[in-house]
Design an enzyme around this catalytic site. Structure first.
Site, PDB file in Angstrom:
ATOM      1  N   THR A   1      -5.159  12.249   0.075  1.00 30.05           N
ATOM      2  CA  THR A   1      -4.570  11.750   1.320  1.00 30.05           C
ATOM      3  C   THR A   1      -3.457  12.674   1.785  1.00 30.05           C
ATOM      4  O   THR A   1      -3.287  12.925   2.990  1.00 30.05           O
ATOM      5  CB  THR A   1      -4.023  10.329   1.119  1.00 30.05           C
ATOM      6  OG1 THR A   1      -5.091   9.468   0.717  1.00 30.05           O
ATOM      7  CG2 THR A   1      -3.405   9.794   2.403  1.00 30.05           C
TER       8      THR A   1
ATOM      9  N   GLU B   1       0.827  -1.205   0.000  1.00 26.40           N
ATOM     10  CA  GLU B   1       0.000   0.000   0.000  1.00 26.40           C
ATOM     11  C   GLU B   1       0.865   1.261   0.000  1.00 26.40           C
ATOM     12  O   GLU B   1       0.461   2.310  -0.503  1.00 26.40           O
ATOM     13  CB  GLU B   1      -0.941   0.012   1.197  1.00 26.40           C
ATOM     14  CG  GLU B   1      -1.982   1.114   1.100  1.00 26.40           C
ATOM     15  CD  GLU B   1      -2.762   1.324   2.379  1.00 26.40           C
ATOM     16  OE1 GLU B   1      -2.419   0.727   3.402  1.00 26.40           O
ATOM     17  OE2 GLU B   1      -3.703   2.126   2.356  1.00 26.40           O
TER      18      GLU B   1
END
Length: 295
Positions: free
Chosen positions: A168, A120
């Site tokens: 993000t 990730e």
């Protein structure tokens, strides 16, 4: 061929920034793998046009490399990228489970967490496990440097996802570097309350424990309509409402499954009144990644 369904997740839960996470019943990614001499990736589904298929730039490529498990990997995205629902984590978790099984690597689900987290990191830039851990393990997860604690919680929830995005990086950028001692004490108390609530499947304790005066106010300001949506959900019976991960998805805890319809409708209407299209998932805290053998 092996197929894995890897669920979306909601991280932070208000008071547990970078520590708490839950698996959601819906939405989910479907990851299919078959043995190959080198790794190739194809991506379809929600937001697939924004996801690179180059193994060096895709979260599952790093997972395949870490497990020494080259494969043709097909990802059918059910979790929209940039949603606050652990989209890249679901793909990484699904690939980790599938490749571990396909090549009989023998890793436990907890042992797969750091592998999926490193995958990730290719997308998010950091190897946080608060999304990959619940996608792998299910239920409610507490992630610390000392390890992972998992609870098989099961509570009805609504997740409302507006047709907007929150970076993000932007969401990380607004996190304050310092906090008042009083706010820290309050947040610790709320986090403890939420944890006890999860062990008891008590929606009232969990809802109260989601309160946070440090990170959530800064992140919620990035989501148009957040305050109105939150108030509408609470007025319709939700016990607690907060930003899901980095947003823009908003998570609401419900007392019963039958409450979810009213809460979802109220959240959708509030976004609509703000001129924002959205969709609502009436779901629950649920299981982790599940393997289907299609050989």
């Amino acid at each position: 061929m092996l197929t894995v369904r890897a669920p979306a997740t909601s991280a932070n839960l208000g008071s547990g920034f970078d520590v708490f996470g839950v698996a959601l019943g819906t939405p989910a990614d479907i990851v299919r793998v078959s043995r190959a001499s080198e790794t190739t990736i194809t991506v379809t589904g929600t937001g697939s046009e924004y996801i690179p298929e180059d193994p060096k730039k895709n979260t599952v490529g790093a997972v395949a490399e870490a497990l020494d498990a080259p494969a043709h990997i097909e990802i059918d995205k059910g979790v929209r990228p940039s949603s606050g629902l652990g989209s890249s984590a679901a793909s990484a978790a699904g690939a980790a489970v599938a490749l571990n099984e396909l090549y009989d690597r023998g890793r436990s689900r907890k042992e797969l967490v750091p592998i999926a987290a490193e995958g990730e990191a290719i997308v998010s830039g950091t190897a946080h496990a608060d999304n990959v851990a619940p996608s792998l393990l299910g239920g409610f997860v507490i992630v610390t440097d000392d390890g992972i604690t998992q609870v098989d919680a099961s509570l009805p929830v609504v997740v409302c996802l507006p047709e907007t995005t929150v970076s993000t990086r932007d969401a990380r950028g607004v996190v304050p570097e310092q906090a008042r001692l009083g706010d820290v004490v309050d947040t610790v108390g709320h986090a403890a309350t939420l944890t006890v609530g999860m062990t008891r499947n008590d929606p009232d304790l969990v809802g109260r424990g989601m309160a946070d005066e440090i990170v959530t106010p800064e992140r919620s300001a990035l989501i148009d309509g957040y305050d109105t949506v939150r108030e509408s959900a609470l007025e319709s019976g939700a016990t607690g409402v907060t930003v899901s991960g980095a947003g823009p998805a908003i998570l609401a805890i419900c007392r019963t499954e039958s409450d979810r319809g009213a809460v979802a409708g109220a959240m959708l209407d509030a976004f609509d009144d703000a001129g924002i299209e959205s969709r609502a998932y009436q779901t629950a805290i649920g299981e982790g990644a599940h393997v289907y053998d299609e050989s």
